[in-house]
Design a protein around this motif. Sequence first.
Motif, PDB file in Angstrom:
ATOM      1  N   VAL A 214       0.864  -1.181   0.000  1.00  0.00           N
ATOM      2  CA  VAL A 214       0.000   0.000   0.000  1.00  0.00           C
ATOM      3  C   VAL A 214       0.898   1.227   0.000  1.00  0.00           C
ATOM      4  O   VAL A 214       1.791   1.350   0.853  1.00  0.00           O
ATOM      5  CB  VAL A 214      -0.933   0.016   1.224  1.00  0.00           C
ATOM      6  CG1 VAL A 214      -1.763   1.294   1.248  1.00  0.00           C
ATOM      7  CG2 VAL A 214      -1.843  -1.200   1.206  1.00  0.00           C
ATOM      8  N   THR A 222      -1.969   4.121   6.233  1.00  0.00           N
ATOM      9  CA  THR A 222      -1.390   2.987   5.502  1.00  0.00           C
ATOM     10  C   THR A 222      -1.600   1.695   6.279  1.00  0.00           C
ATOM     11  O   THR A 222      -1.965   0.656   5.709  1.00  0.00           O
ATOM     12  CB  THR A 222       0.102   3.221   5.239  1.00  0.00           C
ATOM     13  OG1 THR A 222       0.254   4.372   4.392  1.00  0.00           O
ATOM     14  CG2 THR A 222       0.734   2.015   4.576  1.00  0.00           C
ATOM     15  N   ALA A 225      -5.249   0.710   6.118  1.00  0.00           N
ATOM     16  CA  ALA A 225      -5.579   0.153   4.806  1.00  0.00           C
ATOM     17  C   ALA A 225      -5.006  -1.246   4.645  1.00  0.00           C
ATOM     18  O   ALA A 225      -5.676  -2.150   4.136  1.00  0.00           O
ATOM     19  CB  ALA A 225      -5.062   1.077   3.707  1.00  0.00           C
ATOM     20  N   LEU A 229      -7.225  -4.499   4.155  1.00  0.00           N
ATOM     21  CA  LEU A 229      -7.122  -5.203   2.882  1.00  0.00           C
ATOM     22  C   LEU A 229      -7.182  -6.716   3.095  1.00  0.00           C
ATOM     23  O   LEU A 229      -7.902  -7.426   2.392  1.00  0.00           O
ATOM     24  CB  LEU A 229      -5.837  -4.798   2.179  1.00  0.00           C
ATOM     25  CG  LEU A 229      -5.719  -5.052   0.685  1.00  0.00           C
ATOM     26  CD1 LEU A 229      -6.796  -4.313  -0.064  1.00  0.00           C
ATOM     27  CD2 LEU A 229      -4.332  -4.618   0.196  1.00  0.00           C
ATOM     28  N   GLU A 246     -10.574  -4.449  -1.420  1.00  0.00           N
ATOM     29  CA  GLU A 246     -10.464  -3.004  -1.625  1.00  0.00           C
ATOM     30  C   GLU A 246     -11.718  -2.280  -1.151  1.00  0.00           C
ATOM     31  O   GLU A 246     -11.631  -1.159  -0.619  1.00  0.00           O
ATOM     32  CB  GLU A 246     -10.211  -2.730  -3.105  1.00  0.00           C
ATOM     33  CG  GLU A 246      -8.849  -3.208  -3.571  1.00  0.00           C
ATOM     34  CD  GLU A 246      -8.655  -3.096  -5.067  1.00  0.00           C
ATOM     35  OE1 GLU A 246      -7.547  -3.361  -5.543  1.00  0.00           O
ATOM     36  OE2 GLU A 246      -9.627  -2.737  -5.770  1.00  0.00           O
ATOM     37  N   VAL A 249     -11.350  -1.653   2.455  1.00  0.00           N
ATOM     38  CA  VAL A 249     -10.484  -0.499   2.741  1.00  0.00           C
ATOM     39  C   VAL A 249     -11.289   0.793   2.640  1.00  0.00           C
ATOM     40  O   VAL A 249     -11.191   1.679   3.497  1.00  0.00           O
ATOM     41  CB  VAL A 249      -9.285  -0.478   1.771  1.00  0.00           C
ATOM     42  CG1 VAL A 249      -8.452   0.785   1.979  1.00  0.00           C
ATOM     43  CG2 VAL A 249      -8.420  -1.710   1.973  1.00  0.00           C
ATOM     44  N   SER A 250     -12.101   0.921   1.582  1.00  0.00           N
ATOM     45  CA  SER A 250     -12.936   2.119   1.426  1.00  0.00           C
ATOM     46  C   SER A 250     -13.925   2.266   2.568  1.00  0.00           C
ATOM     47  O   SER A 250     -14.327   3.388   2.904  1.00  0.00           O
ATOM     48  CB  SER A 250     -13.699   2.038   0.092  1.00  0.00           C
ATOM     49  OG  SER A 250     -12.809   1.997  -0.994  1.00  0.00           O
ATOM     50  N   LYS A 262      -9.479   8.138  -0.723  1.00  0.00           N
ATOM     51  CA  LYS A 262      -9.746   7.626  -2.063  1.00  0.00           C
ATOM     52  C   LYS A 262      -8.722   6.554  -2.408  1.00  0.00           C
ATOM     53  O   LYS A 262      -7.546   6.675  -2.057  1.00  0.00           O
ATOM     54  CB  LYS A 262      -9.683   8.761  -3.096  1.00  0.00           C
ATOM     55  CG  LYS A 262     -10.725   9.844  -2.912  1.00  0.00           C
ATOM     56  CD  LYS A 262     -10.576  10.933  -3.969  1.00  0.00           C
ATOM     57  CE  LYS A 262     -11.602  12.039  -3.782  1.00  0.00           C
ATOM     58  NZ  LYS A 262     -11.433  13.126  -4.795  1.00  0.00           N
ATOM     59  N   LEU A 263      -9.166   5.553  -3.111  1.00  0.00           N
ATOM     60  CA  LEU A 263      -8.283   4.500  -3.586  1.00  0.00           C
ATOM     61  C   LEU A 263      -7.862   4.793  -5.013  1.00  0.00           C
ATOM     62  O   LEU A 263      -8.699   5.174  -5.849  1.00  0.00           O
ATOM     63  CB  LEU A 263      -8.969   3.128  -3.527  1.00  0.00           C
ATOM     64  CG  LEU A 263      -8.879   2.347  -2.216  1.00  0.00           C
ATOM     65  CD1 LEU A 263      -9.514   3.136  -1.073  1.00  0.00           C
ATOM     66  CD2 LEU A 263      -9.549   0.985  -2.351  1.00  0.00           C
ATOM     67  N   ARG A 266      -5.207   0.125  -8.817  1.00  0.00           N
ATOM     68  CA  ARG A 266      -4.303  -0.963  -8.422  1.00  0.00           C
ATOM     69  C   ARG A 266      -3.344  -1.294  -9.558  1.00  0.00           C
ATOM     70  O   ARG A 266      -3.633  -1.059 -10.737  1.00  0.00           O
ATOM     71  CB  ARG A 266      -5.102  -2.199  -8.033  1.00  0.00           C
ATOM     72  CG  ARG A 266      -5.647  -2.957  -9.209  1.00  0.00           C
ATOM     73  CD  ARG A 266      -6.414  -4.169  -8.791  1.00  0.00           C
ATOM     74  NE  ARG A 266      -7.729  -3.817  -8.281  1.00  0.00           N
ATOM     75  CZ  ARG A 266      -8.802  -3.680  -9.024  1.00  0.00           C
ATOM     76  NH1 ARG A 266      -8.717  -3.823 -10.343  1.00  0.00           N
ATOM     77  NH2 ARG A 266      -9.966  -3.384  -8.497  1.00  0.00           N
ATOM     78  N   LEU A 281      -1.361  -1.090  -4.222  1.00  0.00           N
ATOM     79  CA  LEU A 281      -2.569  -0.266  -4.133  1.00  0.00           C
ATOM     80  C   LEU A 281      -2.197   1.120  -3.626  1.00  0.00           C
ATOM     81  O   LEU A 281      -1.842   1.282  -2.449  1.00  0.00           O
ATOM     82  CB  LEU A 281      -3.594  -0.899  -3.188  1.00  0.00           C
ATOM     83  CG  LEU A 281      -4.879  -0.076  -2.974  1.00  0.00           C
ATOM     84  CD1 LEU A 281      -5.675  -0.002  -4.273  1.00  0.00           C
ATOM     85  CD2 LEU A 281      -5.733  -0.673  -1.857  1.00  0.00           C
ATOM     86  N   ILE A 283      -3.195   4.854  -2.273  1.00  0.00           N
ATOM     87  CA  ILE A 283      -4.348   5.496  -1.639  1.00  0.00           C
ATOM     88  C   ILE A 283      -4.027   6.953  -1.351  1.00  0.00           C
ATOM     89  O   ILE A 283      -2.879   7.333  -1.124  1.00  0.00           O
ATOM     90  CB  ILE A 283      -4.763   4.790  -0.325  1.00  0.00           C
ATOM     91  CG1 ILE A 283      -3.638   4.860   0.711  1.00  0.00           C
ATOM     92  CG2 ILE A 283      -5.178   3.355  -0.564  1.00  0.00           C
ATOM     93  CD1 ILE A 283      -4.060   4.372   2.093  1.00  0.00           C
TER      94      ILE A 283
END
Length: 694
Positions: A214, A222, A225, A229, A246, A249-250, A262-263, A266, A281, A283
């Motif tokens: 990430v 981080t 996330a 994940l 994912e 994570v959001s 925001k992502l 990938r 990924l 972010i």
Amino acid sequence: MSGSSARFSGSTHLLCCLGAVSSTIVIAMPAGALARQAASPPTLNDPSFDAALPPLDSAAPQPAAPPVPVAPRAPAPDPELIQPLEPIGSADTTPPAPTAEQAGTGDATLRIRYETTVTGLAGFKTDAIEGDLGRQFRALSALIKDGNKAANAAQVKARADEDVQLAQRIMKAAGYYDGIASSTIDLVPGQPGVVRVTLSATPGPRYVLNTITVTGAPPEPTKIARDSLGLKAGQPVDAALIEGSEANVSLQLPQFGYPFAKLGDRDIALDDTVHNADYVLPIDAGAKSRFRNIQTTGDPVFTVSHLNVFPRYKPGDVYDSRLVEDIRQALVATSLFSTVSVEPVKTGVINPDGTEAVDLLVRQTKGPWHSLAATAGYSTGQGATATGSYTWRNLFSPEGALILTAVAGTQEQGGSVTFRRSDAGQRDRTFQTVLAIDNNRYAAYKADTADLSVSLSRTSTPIWQKRWTWSLGAEIVGTNEAGAALTLGGAQPRITYLVGAIPLLLGYDRSDSLLNPTKGFRITAKLSPETSLKGGKVSPYARTLLLATGYYPISPSLVLAARGQVGSIFGTSVDDLAPSRRLYSGGGGSVRGYGYQQLGPKDANNNPIGGRDQTEFAIEARYRFGNYGIVPFIDGGRVGESSTPGLSGMRYGAGIGGRFYTNFGPLRVDVATPIARKPGESVIALYIGIGQAF
């Protein structure tokens, strides 16, 4: 990375391009032989000429003379081709009549039937659904879903080509990036008009994750996330697994203070020598935020002052999207909006600790404030009852509702006017005033009653079920009642009572549903200190009730439910109690198999008198299949004249019920019979209602 590799990014999958293999069919047509009739040569009888000729075996072969080229002759023009075209509007669009073969089938469009065989996909795993790639393919196949019939061979070929692409997409989505697929179409011997379509797939090795990284954010988001994940080395590069991770994570970043995270796209690099992949990924977490104020826009259903009643946080708390959704659900539960949304907005204000202040914007769109509702039910002993109500939800803003109710039944008639203010100064707190007039004609008593009550409560609703509930109230009741008959065939004397009460309730609910619980338990305790005035005599007393229910899932389709209840009235005698304030048992919400209020002491006319102590229990086995259910049950109960609940004189009923489950709760039909039935008791009792019995 060693070996050859391929890289793809974003939400697309790596697709292998398969070269289209084309075949050429050469059709040889034999030329027709031209018959030529040769004329017979003339006969020569000259011996000297014959002698001058050389012998045949000594003649050397002579080369053939080259053919004389003949210029091709231009075909004569077809008179039809040189004629001008007819205008397109004059063309005849009537379809041709079906052939005799088509007319015999009854369907001129379905000329070909086909069989579909799929090989190579069974046994290969996918994380998208249960089962394997073969099951997923069959659920989406164009060949299979179109019913094995087609209008022509071209349509069969088009479906087969579509399924080849589908098989390739399914394999790659599950991590089989080297997978290939092809199809063949053959005639079925001995079956005219039937073809066999064979789709063959070779998934190859499944790619797995190697490294998971990430990037692009500070250490705290981080870590959030990366933990959210949940991907690990060795897991397959499965589209459903990665997209679900994912999405988590959001979901998680806004729950831990990052509302604007925001992502990015990938990046997955595939290594086809060892069949693994490196996953990255990126972010953009944004600034960590804390709650500040509430803003609003749209229809002014609620002011900002009333909106501030709903949050379960304090200004300055770290932002949590779950608390924002909690506010939205509470606003929906008011039933005053057609649409309502709650979303965070940036303020640009930086707090002393470096976090950003964030406001919540509530968008309001007014909904209908008026509603009509009706319910109906039937039970043996209580008869049929229908209730209708009209509600004006926001007549006294904010959330001040006026409710008019009417009851019509074979043994009960009445009406009431209710003023109710929801979220009264505090979320989930309700203030209510009720004026009701009832006319009851039951076997136990006949009463004409006027009731005025006020209460402050925190109760559950089908939309918003709460763990702790409570109620504090006051009640004044004026009732003229005819109670027990003193002699056989004698009249029931009518007595007027004036009752004052302070009803209190405390409940604890750990069940998973209000109308259809399948696990957990509930405990409810009631206490009502009361005073009764009858003919100048004042009688103080207290009514108590303790109710417990439990629900245990034996299997996903079978739930064991149990209920126990004890009640007591102490401080006065049965004779000084208004008949409508006594304890009774029997009926659909009590002991099924008996008429309403029919258990306990009886008067000279065999009508129930009621009592001061009560004991009840019920056990059900709720078996559900689809939207239907079967519920065998056994109930038990008793009513006595002392103030101490006991088990002596218990009566039992048994039966079976049917359930039809809807999105608002089960519809219930119960049929029961008394055990050790006594003369005068019903053989069968029927109960119809909404919701489970308890």
